[in-house]
Structure formats: structure tokens, C-alpha cells
Design an enzyme around this catalytic site. Structure first.
Site, PDB file in Angstrom:
ATOM      1  N   ARG A   1       0.810  -1.231   0.000  1.00 51.55           N
ATOM      2  CA  ARG A   1       0.000   0.000   0.000  1.00 51.55           C
ATOM      3  C   ARG A   1       0.839   1.275   0.000  1.00 51.55           C
ATOM      4  NH1 ARG A   1      -3.109  -3.107   3.657  1.00 51.55           N
ATOM      5  NH2 ARG A   1      -4.772  -4.124   2.514  1.00 51.55           N
TER       6      ARG A   1
ATOM      7  N   LYS B   1       3.055  11.117 -11.391  1.00 51.89           N
ATOM      8  CA  LYS B   1       2.156  10.286 -12.203  1.00 51.89           C
ATOM      9  C   LYS B   1       2.867   8.976 -12.470  1.00 51.89           C
ATOM     10  CE  LYS B   1      -0.803  13.436 -14.776  1.00 51.89           C
ATOM     11  NZ  LYS B   1      -1.145  13.960 -16.124  1.00 51.89           N
TER      12      LYS B   1
ATOM     13  N   GLU C   1       8.868  17.472 -25.037  1.00 50.74           N
ATOM     14  CA  GLU C   1       8.286  17.924 -23.760  1.00 50.74           C
ATOM     15  C   GLU C   1       8.876  19.274 -23.347  1.00 50.74           C
ATOM     16  OE1 GLU C   1       5.745  16.301 -22.738  1.00 50.74           O
ATOM     17  OE2 GLU C   1       5.997  14.134 -23.023  1.00 50.74           O
TER      18      GLU C   1
ATOM     19  N   LYS D   1       7.379  22.563 -14.440  1.00 49.02           N
ATOM     20  CA  LYS D   1       6.617  21.377 -14.027  1.00 49.02           C
ATOM     21  C   LYS D   1       6.373  21.395 -12.519  1.00 49.02           C
ATOM     22  CE  LYS D   1       5.227  16.866 -14.504  1.00 49.02           C
ATOM     23  NZ  LYS D   1       5.192  15.645 -15.264  1.00 49.02           N
TER      24      LYS D   1
ATOM     25  N   GLU E   1      -4.324  16.919 -10.977  1.00 45.60           N
ATOM     26  CA  GLU E   1      -4.900  17.303 -12.268  1.00 45.60           C
ATOM     27  C   GLU E   1      -6.399  17.578 -12.197  1.00 45.60           C
ATOM     28  OE1 GLU E   1      -2.966  15.560 -15.723  1.00 45.60           O
ATOM     29  OE2 GLU E   1      -4.892  15.588 -16.732  1.00 45.60           O
TER      30      GLU E   1
ATOM     31  N   ARG F   1      -2.964  21.438 -14.264  1.00 42.81           N
ATOM     32  CA  ARG F   1      -2.020  20.385 -14.662  1.00 42.81           C
ATOM     33  C   ARG F   1      -2.378  19.780 -16.020  1.00 42.81           C
ATOM     34  NH1 ARG F   1       0.999  15.678 -11.077  1.00 42.81           N
ATOM     35  NH2 ARG F   1       2.123  14.824 -12.858  1.00 42.81           N
TER      36      ARG F   1
ATOM     37  N   ASN G   1      -0.625  18.462 -20.896  1.00 41.79           N
ATOM     38  CA  ASN G   1      -0.983  17.449 -21.897  1.00 41.79           C
ATOM     39  C   ASN G   1      -1.122  18.024 -23.297  1.00 41.79           C
ATOM     40  OD1 ASN G   1      -1.354  14.754 -20.625  1.00 41.79           O
ATOM     41  ND2 ASN G   1      -2.540  16.009 -19.226  1.00 41.79           N
TER      42      ASN G   1
ATOM     43  N   HIS H   1      -0.889  15.761 -26.272  1.00 46.81           N
ATOM     44  CA  HIS H   1      -0.916  14.366 -25.812  1.00 46.81           C
ATOM     45  C   HIS H   1      -2.196  13.627 -26.215  1.00 46.81           C
ATOM     46  CE1 HIS H   1       2.543  15.725 -23.610  1.00 46.81           C
ATOM     47  NE2 HIS H   1       2.700  14.593 -22.958  1.00 46.81           N
TER      48      HIS H   1
ATOM     49  N   HIS I   1      -1.246  10.388 -27.741  1.00 46.86           N
ATOM     50  CA  HIS I   1      -1.574   9.075 -27.147  1.00 46.86           C
ATOM     51  C   HIS I   1      -2.344   8.216 -28.137  1.00 46.86           C
ATOM     52  CE1 HIS I   1      -1.170  10.503 -22.671  1.00 46.86           C
ATOM     53  NE2 HIS I   1      -0.004  10.239 -23.228  1.00 46.86           N
TER      54      HIS I   1
ATOM     55  N   HIS J   1       7.140   8.136 -27.532  1.00 54.10           N
ATOM     56  CA  HIS J   1       6.157   9.024 -26.904  1.00 54.10           C
ATOM     57  C   HIS J   1       6.391  10.478 -27.334  1.00 54.10           C
ATOM     58  CE1 HIS J   1       3.518  10.722 -23.858  1.00 54.10           C
ATOM     59  NE2 HIS J   1       4.503  11.497 -23.465  1.00 54.10           N
TER      60      HIS J   1
HETATM   61  P1  NAD Z   1      12.088   5.089 -22.387  1.00 55.04           P
HETATM   62  O1  NAD Z   1      11.964   4.974 -20.944  1.00 55.04           O
HETATM   63  O2  NAD Z   1      11.569   3.990 -23.224  1.00 55.04           O
HETATM   64  O3  NAD Z   1      13.609   5.383 -22.757  1.00 55.04           O
HETATM   65  C1  NAD Z   1      13.952   5.553 -24.105  1.00 55.04           C
HETATM   66  C2  NAD Z   1      15.086   4.615 -24.531  1.00 55.04           C
HETATM   67  O4  NAD Z   1      16.309   5.138 -24.049  1.00 55.04           O
HETATM   68  C3  NAD Z   1      14.985   3.211 -23.987  1.00 55.04           C
HETATM   69  O5  NAD Z   1      15.435   2.314 -24.959  1.00 55.04           O
HETATM   70  C4  NAD Z   1      15.946   3.238 -22.805  1.00 55.04           C
HETATM   71  O6  NAD Z   1      16.437   1.973 -22.467  1.00 55.04           O
HETATM   72  C5  NAD Z   1      17.027   4.117 -23.343  1.00 55.04           C
HETATM   73  N1  NAD Z   1      17.850   4.825 -22.378  1.00 55.04           N
HETATM   74  C6  NAD Z   1      17.466   5.388 -21.223  1.00 55.04           C
HETATM   75  N2  NAD Z   1      18.461   6.099 -20.702  1.00 55.04           N
HETATM   76  C7  NAD Z   1      19.507   5.971 -21.530  1.00 55.04           C
HETATM   77  C8  NAD Z   1      20.820   6.481 -21.539  1.00 55.04           C
HETATM   78  N3  NAD Z   1      21.228   7.359 -20.627  1.00 55.04           N
HETATM   79  N4  NAD Z   1      21.653   6.118 -22.532  1.00 55.04           N
HETATM   80  C9  NAD Z   1      21.223   5.280 -23.521  1.00 55.04           C
HETATM   81  N5  NAD Z   1      19.983   4.795 -23.591  1.00 55.04           N
HETATM   82  C10 NAD Z   1      19.135   5.141 -22.600  1.00 55.04           C
HETATM   83  O7  NAD Z   1      11.317   6.405 -22.919  1.00 55.04           O
HETATM   84  P2  NAD Z   1      11.210   7.883 -22.344  1.00 55.04           P
HETATM   85  O8  NAD Z   1      11.078   8.740 -23.535  1.00 55.04           O
HETATM   86  O9  NAD Z   1      12.231   8.183 -21.339  1.00 55.04           O
HETATM   87  O10 NAD Z   1       9.820   7.857 -21.563  1.00 55.04           O
HETATM   88  C11 NAD Z   1       8.610   7.637 -22.243  1.00 55.04           C
HETATM   89  C12 NAD Z   1       7.594   7.168 -21.241  1.00 55.04           C
HETATM   90  O11 NAD Z   1       7.382   8.197 -20.259  1.00 55.04           O
HETATM   91  C13 NAD Z   1       6.251   6.876 -21.852  1.00 55.04           C
HETATM   92  O12 NAD Z   1       5.788   5.649 -21.351  1.00 55.04           O
HETATM   93  C14 NAD Z   1       5.369   8.013 -21.367  1.00 55.04           C
HETATM   94  O13 NAD Z   1       4.028   7.646 -21.241  1.00 55.04           O
HETATM   95  C15 NAD Z   1       5.994   8.327 -20.050  1.00 55.04           C
HETATM   96  N6  NAD Z   1       5.741   9.687 -19.573  1.00 55.04           N
HETATM   97  C16 NAD Z   1       5.301   9.822 -18.296  1.00 55.04           C
HETATM   98  C17 NAD Z   1       5.085  11.089 -17.787  1.00 55.04           C
HETATM   99  C18 NAD Z   1       4.681  11.242 -16.355  1.00 55.04           C
HETATM  100  O14 NAD Z   1       4.342  12.364 -15.946  1.00 55.04           O
HETATM  101  N7  NAD Z   1       4.735  10.207 -15.550  1.00 55.04           N
HETATM  102  C19 NAD Z   1       5.323  12.228 -18.569  1.00 55.04           C
HETATM  103  C20 NAD Z   1       5.787  12.041 -19.873  1.00 55.04           C
HETATM  104  C21 NAD Z   1       5.986  10.763 -20.365  1.00 55.04           C
HETATM  105  N1  GLY Z   2       3.220  14.795 -18.197  1.00 54.49           N
HETATM  106  C1  GLY Z   2       1.977  15.309 -17.752  1.00 54.49           C
HETATM  107  C2  GLY Z   2       1.867  15.436 -16.284  1.00 54.49           C
HETATM  108  O1  GLY Z   2       2.742  15.099 -15.547  1.00 54.49           O
HETATM  109  O2  GLY Z   2       0.869  15.901 -15.799  1.00 54.49           O
END
Ligand code: NAD
Ligand code: GLY
Length: 368
Positions: free
Chosen positions: A126, A148, A190, A232, A242, A246, A250, A253, A257, A270
Site C-alpha cells: 500500500r 504520475k 516535452e 513542471k 490534475e 495540470r 498534456n 498528448h 496518445h 512518446h
Molecule cells: P524510455 O523509458 O523507453 O527510454 C527511451 C530509450 O532510451 C529506452 O530504450 C531506454 O532503455 C534508453 N535509455 C534510457 N536512458 C539511456 C541512456 N542514458 N543512454 C542510452 N539509452 C538510454 O522512454 P522515455 O522517452 O524516457 O519515456 C517515455 C515514457 O514516459 C512513456 O511511457 C510516457 O508515457 C511516459 N511519460 C510519463 C510522464 C509522467 O508524468 N509520468 C510524462 C511524460 C511521459
Molecule cells: N506529463 C503530464 C503530467 O505530468 O501531468
């Protein structure tokens, strides 16, 4: 608090008793002073993936104090693994290790790892502590901050999850040296988003500094990361779950998405989907008469300069977009809500787009 070696900037996400720092600097992955103060107890589970593990796992593990019980989980790499099934592997490892409520999870990787580890931390017994150590630009400017967490479902992106804040975000800019150029561009989507929704001067700075950013210039990246994280942090402090402002984070997005889900998770990054989605949102804003053609051209030019796609995927028709957009988390009852631009640096959420205007956009928008 005494200064930490390698930390250039520290920001604060102000959430009362759940406030936490964002430390930005170089060499922080291997710096115990930056990470150890945020551990809840002796039990530590580092979660990373097969790509990041050979690059940074040893540095992180070796830096942690020897008296800790440190375990590691290495997941397969990719958006396609951002699922409940693979979060289950983290739960399995925690249970097999006998970890209790005073354990700490450390997310070492991009947004996929960060979102999954955050969700594992939110749900294990939890709720336990977790620390974000983001290693992609996208994760450093966006996903690691704000709490998030979650996973994808075949019927929708990030549909299963929880708000669960980390104890700290440790941004090591040096990790970006190993990041592929395509991933750096995805992170820039972003960064551009913050300029478009909130800060026209930052947008101008991005236009002027895009080449240095794409060339991985450390000082230029540090500035862009710090400004992005500050925006942010301010937005999250004002609206953690949100209920209002917030949602502006998006921009692009809702379209993005839809592209990600329709193409199959991982086919479009993404950030790439968000890049094309922001261009679609800007085009719609222009058609509604909210921004002029010069502003639209600036949006498109900065997206292209960042190395991002402008056009929607070939063969993705209006109904495919709408099917995903109708399931968007921002929608209330049957209302489709979109983030659009009133001006560069000024976004709003609206449910008043005439359906025929949206249909015309989705029918006529250029496909790749
Ligand atoms: P990812 O986590 O898939 O990383 C991208 C690629 O880079 C992967 O292949 C990873 O292994 C590689 N990688 C990571 N660090 C590296 C490094 N230093 N050197 C070499 N390779 C490296 O993708 P991302 O773009 O980081 O994240 C996308 C995800 O984030 C999506 O799932 C999206 O929905 C999510 N997201 C979440 C929020 C949130 O607020 N929680 C906001 C935006 C996006
Ligand atoms: N990336 C959108 C949020 O964190 O609200």
C-alpha cells in the site's frame, strides 16, 4: 543542507509534507551524497532495464553505502513492456527478498522505468518510498517529476496507475551522453511543450539554442532541464492530481496518445507522438482563429528543428484518432476535452471545439 558535489541546481516540488528536491548536476548516479539521504531504510531495490543496466547500474549500486541490503531487477527495454505483467516482476522481486514497508525503490532509466517503478512503489504494501534517477531527457524534464505513475493497457495509454510522489529526483545530465539522438529529440518535445503552454520567452530561447541542445551541449541542456523542471514543479504544486491547470501539461498528448496506441506501443516514441500531436493542436488553434499563421509556423518550425515529426502516421484515419481520443483521461462524461493554444506561451483546456472543425482537422491533416 550542505552542498552536494556535482549538484548545479536544486529545485523544490512544494507539496507540504510530501515536498521533495530535484537535484540537477553531473556525476550524480555514482554519488551517494545525492541519493542516500532519501532512502527510507536498509532495504533498496534498484529497477532498471537491459539497456541502462550495463551503462549505469554498477555506478549506482557501488555508490550506495555497504551496510544496505541492495537488490536489482533488470526488465526488458521498451514501451511494450510497460504493463501490469512486468510491474508484477518488481512485486515478485520485492516479496522474494522479503522487503517490508521501509524499503526504497530506485528507478534508474527513462520514463518507462520511472512510471512502472513509481506504480510498483505506490502499490507494494500500500505504498513505499521511491527515488527517481531519470536517464533520458524526457524523463529528466517531465516524467520523473510530479508523481504520475502507471502502465499501459491494450485499450489505452497510461490507463492504469496512481499518483505517488518520489522522495527525490536525481538528474544526472552526464547520462544524456549515451542517449541516442532520436531519444534526445523525443525529450525535446516535452521541453518545447513548456515553452508553448507557459513561457513564450523560453520558446524563443529554444528556437535560438536548438542546435546546441541537439549537440548535447551540457550547459545548454542544464538550462533547458532546470527551466522545464521549474515549470513542471510549479504546475504540480498548484494542482497535484490534475483537477485543473495540470491538464495543460498534456498539450499534444490527446492526439499523441492516440498515435502511440494505434501504431502499437513503441512504434512511435512518446515524444515523437507528442511532437506531431502539438503540431495538430496548434493547427486546430489556428483554425479556430486563436493563433495567427506566424505563430503556427513558429510552432511547426521548432518541432521540425528538434528532429520531430510534424505529420500524423500514414493510414491513420479520423475514426482511429477519435476512438482513442474518446477514452482520454481528460474527458468528462461524454465531453472531449483538448488542450489548445490561445497564444504562444498561453494554453487552455476546452471542450468547445465544434465537432465539424475537429473532423476536418482529422480528415485533412497531412499524413507522413
Ligand atoms: P524510455 O523509458 O523507453 O527510454 C527511451 C530509450 O532510451 C529506452 O530504450 C531506454 O532503455 C534508453 N535509455 C534510457 N536512458 C539511456 C541512456 N542514458 N543512454 C542510452 N539509452 C538510454 O522512454 P522515455 O522517452 O524516457 O519515456 C517515455 C515514457 O514516459 C512513456 O511511457 C510516457 O508515457 C511516459 N511519460 C510519463 C510522464 C509522467 O508524468 N509520468 C510524462 C511524460 C511521459
Ligand atoms: N506529463 C503530464 C503530467 O505530468 O501531468
Amino acid at each position: 543542507m550542505k552542498p552536494i558535489d556535482g549538484v548545479q541546481r536544486t529545485l523544490n516540488v512544494a507539496l507540504d509534507e510530501r515536498s521533495y528536491p530535484i537535484h540537477i548536476g553531473t556525476g550524480l548516479v555514482g554519488n551517494a551524497d545525492a541519493i542516500a539521504p532519501y532512502l527510507a531504510g536498509r532495504q533498496v531495490m534498484i529497477v532498471t532495464n537491459e539497456t541502462v543496466a550495463p551503462l549505469y547500474l554498477d555506478a549506482l549500486r557501488d555508490a550506495l553505502p555497504g551496510k544496505l541490503d541492495v537488490r536489482c531487477v533488470v526488465l526488458p527495454d521498451g514501451e511494450a513492456y510497460k504493463s501490469v505483467e512486468y510491474v508484477g516482476r518488481i512485486w515478485d522481486a520485492l516479496l522474494e527478498a522479503g522487503f517490508n514497508r521501509r524499503c526504497t525503490l530506485i528507478a534508474l532509466g527513462g520514463g518507462v522505468i520511472g512510471d512502472m517503478v513509481g506504480f510498483a512503489a505506490a502499490s507494494y504494501q500500500r505504498g513505499v518510498a521511491f527515488i527517481q534517477v531519470p536517464t533520458t531527457l524526457l524523463a529528466q524534464v517531465d516524467s520523473s517529476v510530479g508523481g504520475k505513475t502507471g502502465v499501459n493497457h491494450p485499450l489505452g495509454k497510461n490507463m492504469i496507475g496512481a499518483f505517488w510522489q518520489p522522495r527525490a529526483v536525481i538528474v544526472d545530465i552526464a547520462t544524456l551522453c549515451t542517449l541516442p539522438a532520436r531519444e534526445l529529440s523525443a525529450g525535446l518535445a516535452e521541453v518545447i511543450k513548456y515553452g508553448l503552454i507557459r513561457d513564450a520567452a523560453f520558446l524563443t530561447w529554444l528556437e535560438d539554442n536548438m542546435a546546441a541542445l541537439r549537440g548535447c551541449d551540457a550547459d545548454t541542456l542544464a538550462h533547458a532541464i532546470a527551466l522545464s523542471c521549474q515549470i513542471k514543479a510549479d504546475v504540480v504544486a498548484a494542482d497535484e492530481t490534475e483537477q485543473g491547470v495540470r491538464a495543460l501539461l498534456n498539450l499534444g498528448h490527446t492526439f499523441g496518445h492516440a498515435i502511440e496506441a494505434e501504431q502499437g506501443y513503441g512504434a512511435w516514441l512518446h515524444g515523437e507522438a507528442v511532437g506531431a500531436g502539438m503540431a495538430m493542436a496548434a493547427t486546430l488553434s489556428h483554425r479556430l482563429g486563436w493563433i495567427d499563421s506566424a505563430a503556427l509556423e513558429r510552432c511547426e518550425a521548432v518541432i521540425v528543428a528538434a528532429g520531430l515529426p510534424l505529420h500524423a502516421p500514414a493510414g491513420m484515419g479520423r475514426e482511429a484518432f477519435l476512438a482513442h481520443m474518446r477514452r482520454d483521461k481528460k474527458n468528462l462524461d461524454d465531453e472531449l476535452r483538448l488542450i489548445l493554444l490561445r497564444a504562444l506561451g498561453d494554453a487552455c483546456i476546452t471542450s468547445e471545439t465544434p465537432p465539424e472543425t475537429l473532423d476536418a482537422l482529422l480528415d485533412g491533416y497531412p499524413r507522413a
